[in-house]
Design an enzyme around this catalytic site. Structure first.
Site, PDB file in Angstrom:
ATOM      1  N   LYS A  14       0.858  -1.189   0.000  1.00 16.71           N
ATOM      2  CA  LYS A  14       0.000   0.000   0.000  1.00 16.71           C
ATOM      3  C   LYS A  14       0.891   1.234   0.000  1.00 16.71           C
ATOM      4  O   LYS A  14       1.949   1.226   0.637  1.00 16.71           O
ATOM      5  CB  LYS A  14      -0.902   0.019   1.239  1.00 16.71           C
ATOM      6  CG  LYS A  14      -2.044  -0.966   1.170  1.00 16.71           C
ATOM      7  CD  LYS A  14      -3.096  -0.702   2.232  1.00 16.71           C
ATOM      8  CE  LYS A  14      -2.735  -1.336   3.547  1.00 16.71           C
ATOM      9  NZ  LYS A  14      -3.829  -1.324   4.525  1.00 16.71           N
ATOM     10  N   ASP A 147       5.264   0.192  14.490  1.00 17.06           N
ATOM     11  CA  ASP A 147       3.993  -0.060  15.180  1.00 17.06           C
ATOM     12  C   ASP A 147       4.179  -0.208  16.683  1.00 17.06           C
ATOM     13  O   ASP A 147       3.271   0.050  17.463  1.00 17.06           O
ATOM     14  CB  ASP A 147       3.372  -1.368  14.657  1.00 17.06           C
ATOM     15  CG  ASP A 147       2.420  -1.133  13.503  1.00 17.06           C
ATOM     16  OD1 ASP A 147       2.513  -0.063  12.886  1.00 17.06           O
ATOM     17  OD2 ASP A 147       1.591  -2.015  13.216  1.00 17.06           O
ATOM     18  N   GLY A 209     -10.533  -3.208  14.330  1.00 15.81           N
ATOM     19  CA  GLY A 209     -10.643  -3.696  12.964  1.00 15.81           C
ATOM     20  C   GLY A 209     -10.660  -5.209  13.014  1.00 15.81           C
ATOM     21  O   GLY A 209     -11.055  -5.799  14.011  1.00 15.81           O
ATOM     22  N   ASN A 210     -10.202  -5.868  11.929  1.00 18.31           N
ATOM     23  CA  ASN A 210     -10.093  -7.327  11.956  1.00 18.31           C
ATOM     24  C   ASN A 210      -9.071  -7.731  13.012  1.00 18.31           C
ATOM     25  O   ASN A 210      -9.225  -8.707  13.729  1.00 18.31           O
ATOM     26  CB  ASN A 210      -9.700  -7.839  10.569  1.00 18.31           C
ATOM     27  CG  ASN A 210     -10.245  -9.228  10.329  1.00 18.31           C
ATOM     28  OD1 ASN A 210     -10.728  -9.886  11.247  1.00 18.31           O
ATOM     29  ND2 ASN A 210     -10.158  -9.699   9.107  1.00 18.31           N
ATOM     30  N   ARG A 284     -19.814  -7.261   9.386  1.00 17.98           N
ATOM     31  CA  ARG A 284     -21.072  -6.941   8.701  1.00 17.98           C
ATOM     32  C   ARG A 284     -21.875  -8.214   8.449  1.00 17.98           C
ATOM     33  O   ARG A 284     -23.096  -8.237   8.622  1.00 17.98           O
ATOM     34  CB  ARG A 284     -20.787  -6.207   7.387  1.00 17.98           C
ATOM     35  CG  ARG A 284     -20.239  -4.804   7.587  1.00 17.98           C
ATOM     36  CD  ARG A 284     -19.649  -4.225   6.324  1.00 17.98           C
ATOM     37  NE  ARG A 284     -18.476  -4.971   5.875  1.00 17.98           N
ATOM     38  CZ  ARG A 284     -17.653  -4.575   4.913  1.00 17.98           C
ATOM     39  NH1 ARG A 284     -17.886  -3.426   4.294  1.00 17.98           N
ATOM     40  NH2 ARG A 284     -16.612  -5.300   4.560  1.00 17.98           N
ATOM     41  N   LEU A 331     -14.294  -1.360  12.231  1.00 18.07           N
ATOM     42  CA  LEU A 331     -15.494  -1.549  13.051  1.00 18.07           C
ATOM     43  C   LEU A 331     -15.728  -0.341  13.952  1.00 18.07           C
ATOM     44  O   LEU A 331     -16.854   0.133  14.094  1.00 18.07           O
ATOM     45  CB  LEU A 331     -15.350  -2.819  13.894  1.00 18.07           C
ATOM     46  CG  LEU A 331     -16.602  -3.233  14.664  1.00 18.07           C
ATOM     47  CD1 LEU A 331     -17.599  -3.911  13.728  1.00 18.07           C
ATOM     48  CD2 LEU A 331     -16.256  -4.159  15.816  1.00 18.07           C
ATOM     49  N   GLY A 332     -14.666   0.162  14.551  1.00 19.55           N
ATOM     50  CA  GLY A 332     -14.786   1.300  15.458  1.00 19.55           C
ATOM     51  C   GLY A 332     -15.367   2.535  14.785  1.00 19.55           C
ATOM     52  O   GLY A 332     -16.134   3.288  15.386  1.00 19.55           O
ATOM     53  N   GLU A 333     -15.015   2.728  13.508  1.00 19.86           N
ATOM     54  CA  GLU A 333     -15.476   3.910  12.775  1.00 19.86           C
ATOM     55  C   GLU A 333     -16.871   3.732  12.187  1.00 19.86           C
ATOM     56  O   GLU A 333     -17.595   4.703  12.012  1.00 19.86           O
ATOM     57  CB  GLU A 333     -14.499   4.236  11.633  1.00 19.86           C
ATOM     58  CG  GLU A 333     -13.132   4.706  12.108  1.00 19.86           C
ATOM     59  CD  GLU A 333     -12.104   4.742  10.976  1.00 19.86           C
ATOM     60  OE1 GLU A 333     -12.518   4.895   9.806  1.00 19.86           O
ATOM     61  OE2 GLU A 333     -10.902   4.604  11.262  1.00 19.86           O
TER      62      GLU A 333
END
Length: 397
Positions: A14, A147, A209-210, A284, A331-333
């Protein structure tokens, strides 16, 4: 000043080119299937997609195509590679050596190699990406952003495992924590939204997230986090088990005759909400199945929300109170239902949520009411911008 931010995975890459004057991404891209048949580069500029489909045998070839896409006369955003002032690399593990981002040189590269044993899945592709960039852009300064770095401020009693001390001394076995760049970014944005100095606040950041982790931030520093020696520890996640009784692993090997690799696959790739629901690791899909009456899907969500709520409670104790809670990542967002469920049961902290504001998805917003004792925010994370800021600061010295 334009900075290229690179995040290398094992078969993907990315990238973003960020103009530091406006802090806006001029181009965003994703390279997929590196070293596999069907390699593809997708670059977005002003919402327009530019696609290159050609074989990419390794990361060096992928980065060559990234640079080609950025300078492309029709679809690119710069006229020459010399416009890239520096490159910021996401590196998963910096071990105990790095408590902040660092200018890359040969000594740093050796230290990254030494950390491979701590992050065997993540650090090797990070290193390959850095080497490829150094080869293709030998005069351009490179910065490593870790990180793990933000969590190097954990006190020793928080990072030390109750194992024989020699395992820490000789093998580096301790809590490291991850998602540090994200936790650092959203905690600083929360302080800006409150109009206060982060050093005066107690903040709990929830990167959901995941992969998922929580962080307790006090006086601007990470003092506790839920991931551990590896990103497997802590909360139940998409496919990872999080914290479990370690003797379960011995039971799986001894009684179920599973090999270490088979156990590894189960706890890393077949557990979490996927393992409980049997439906998916995508929240989802699980939320949809739960709404249709799937009991295991509902149980998976209940377990997930419980582990997050439980950890928020623990971190409130660690911080001796909390001023703000922040939700970020996929998920948090985006999941109002999950935010509501997680906070349900924390009313004793004086948290009050504005139901209408909580319906917002993926926007930077305060979702607590004016009279809530604890501020609650949804803040989309921007790790790339944080990497670019660090890169600018370090290369300017």
């Amino acid at each position: 000043m334009k900075i290229l931010v690179v995040n290398c995975g094992s078969s993907s890459l990315k990238y973003q080119l960020i103009d530091m004057t406006s802090e806006e991404a001029l181009a965003k891209g994703l390279v997929e299937r590196i070293g596999i048949e069907g390699s593809i580069l997708t670059q977005k500029v002003n919402g327009e997609k530019y696609i290159i489909e050609e074989p990419m045998k390794d990361h060096k070839k992928a980065i060559e195509l990234v640079l080609k896409a950025l300078v492309d006369k029709e679809h690119g955003v710069i006229s020459d590679m010399s416009e890239i002032a520096a490159v910021g690399h996401r590196v998963v593990h910096g071990g105990e050596k790095y408590a902040s981002s660092v200018l890359i040189d040969d000594e740093v590269m050796k230290a990254l190699e030494d950390c491979v044993k701590l992050a065997p899945l993540h650090n090797p592709p990070n290193i390959i990406g850095i080497n490829a960039c150094r080869e293709l852009m030998p005069k351009t300064p490179m910065v490593a952003v870790f990180d793990t770095a933000f969590h190097q401020t954990l006190p020793d009693y928080a990072y030390m495992y109750p194992l024989p001390y020699e395992l820490y001394e000789q093998n580096g076995i301790r809590k490291y924590g991850f998602h540090g760049t994200s936790h650092r970014y959203v905690s600083s944005v929360a302080s800006e939204m409150m109009g206060k100095d982060l050093k005066d606040l107690k903040v709990i950041t929830c990167h959901l997230g995941n992969g998922a982790s929580l962080c307790a931030v006090k006086e601007g520093k990470s003092v506790e986090t839920s991931m551990g020696f590896t990103p497997l520890a802590g909360l139940a996640m998409g496919t990872r088990c999080g914290d479990i009784d370690p003797a379960i692993l011995l039971f799986m090997e001894r009684e179920l005759k599973m090999s270490p690799d088979e156990v590894d696959t189960v706890i890393n790739k077949k557990s979490g909400v996927l393992g409980i629901s049997g439906v998916s690791s995508d929240f989802r899909d699980i939320e949809g199945a739960a709404e249709e009456g799937n009991k295991r899907a509902k149980l998976a969500l209940d377990v997930y929300h419980y582990t997050v709520r439980q950890t928020i409670g623990a971190y409130t104790a660690v911080l001796n109170g909390v001023d703000a809670i922040v939700f970020t990542a996929g998920l948090g967002e985006n999941s109002a239902a999950s935010r509501e469920e997680i906070l349900n049961g924390l009313e004793y902290l004086g948290i009050k949520i504005d139901a209408e504001k909580n319906k917002q998805r993926g926007k930077q917003i305060e979702i607590s009411t004016e009279d809530s004792k604890v501020k609650v925010f949804v803040i989309p994370t921007d790790e790339e911008l944080m990497i670019a800021r660090d890169t600018k600061e370090i290369t300017a010295k």
